[in-house]
Design an enzyme around this catalytic site. Structure first.
Site, PDB file in Angstrom:
ATOM      1  CB  SER A   1      -0.877  -0.029   1.251  1.00 21.41           C
ATOM      2  OG  SER A   1      -1.423   1.229   1.567  1.00 21.41           O
TER       3      SER A   1
ATOM      4  CE1 TYR B   1      -5.431  -1.783   4.310  1.00 21.72           C
ATOM      5  CE2 TYR B   1      -4.331   0.256   3.678  1.00 21.72           C
ATOM      6  CZ  TYR B   1      -4.915  -0.947   3.328  1.00 21.72           C
ATOM      7  OH  TYR B   1      -4.975  -1.331   2.010  1.00 21.72           O
TER       8      TYR B   1
END
Length: 281
Positions: A164, A177
């Site tokens: 990510s 996250y």
């Protein structure tokens, strides 16, 4: 049809999602036999329908990627039906709104707020925090163990993990996250070194901001208008748009194909519209 991919077995986790459903369909177009893995059967069936319409071959295998016994049993079925796995896309993962902080940073007096909806680092749900870590990290470890063994016994293969933008610099409001996606890069490097003697290459893709139901909820769209956070993302992205699922396909093909990336392992490739080129200043 692509000679390299024809009749090879590709396992795609998260195959009911916006990005990995497109990856699965693309691999089926190229002639791979695709195993669709995810927790929601209805979503997997929608992906399967697209593959069948193209004349492709696939199997729907609902399973939780953090359940090692379930993944092991599923892998045995896949092996008996199709043969050993050649490609693994670890696309399952996600975030949880319960561990998204309300503000970007600490606010004086937040300990004493009467707002029941306020979420700060000190009062977010730790059960939800752990679940985000588990799906994004252990959810890649377990399939890599199970299907990586098939690859090793068969002489090689390729694994792609999903990192990510958080893997490079943590974004605000998403601590769990951010933590988990940094871990994915470390796992990718470690596995690449460990599995190299088995002929298995391990790499990762780091998508930028892509259009899907989640992004529309938090970021908005060009048609309906961007949220303040969405406007910040667009201003930070030189290409001035969100990514489309199709934007990932070329990178996936390249990383899987031994004819094109035989000497590539342990890297994380950003597919981000240039997001990482801007400091935000």
């Amino acid at each position: 049809m692509d000679k390299f991919f024809k009749d090879k077995i590709a396992v795609v986790t998260g195959a009911g999602g916006t990005l990995c459903s497109e990856i699965a369909v693309n691999l089926a177009k190229k002639g791979a036999k695709v195993v669709l893995v995810g927790r929601t059967t209805d979503k997997l069936k929608k992906t399967a329908d697209k593959i069948h319409e193209l004349g492709g071959v696939c199997a729907v295998e609902p399973c939780d990627v953090t359940d090692e016994a379930g993944i092991t049993a599923m892998a045995k079925r896949v092996y008996e039906c199709f043969g050993p796995c050649s490609f693994l896309i670890n696309g399952a993962g996600g975030n949880n709104g319960k561990v998204m902080t309300t503000n970007k940073s600490y606010v004086q007096g937040e300990f004493n707020t009467d707002d029941a909806e306020f979420k700060g680092f000190f009062n977010i749900d730790m059960g939800a925090f752990k679940s985000v870590l588990e799906i994004n990290t252990i959810g890649s470890v377990i399939p890599s163990r199970v299907f990586g063994r098939q690859m090793a016994e068969n002489g090689g293969g390729s694994i792609i993990n999903f990192a990510s933008m958080n893997s490079y610099c943590p974004l605000t409001k998403v601590p769990a996250y951010a933590m988990s996606k940094c871990a994915v890069v470390g796992l990718t490097k470690w596995l690449a070194g460990y599995l190299a003697p088995a002929g298995i290459r391990v790499n990762a893709i780091a998508p930028g901001f892509f259009a899907n139901e989640r992004s529309e909820k938090f970021l908005g769209t060009a048609e309906t208008g961007y949220s303040p956070r969405g406007k910040s993302v667009i201003d930070h992205t030189p290409m001035e748009r969100f990514g489309k699922a199709q934007d990932l396909l070329g990178t996936v093909d390249w990383l899987l194909n031994d004819n094109m990336s035989a000497f590539v392992s342990g890297i994380t490739v950003p597919v981000d519209g240039g997001f990482l080129t801007r400091s935000g200043v």
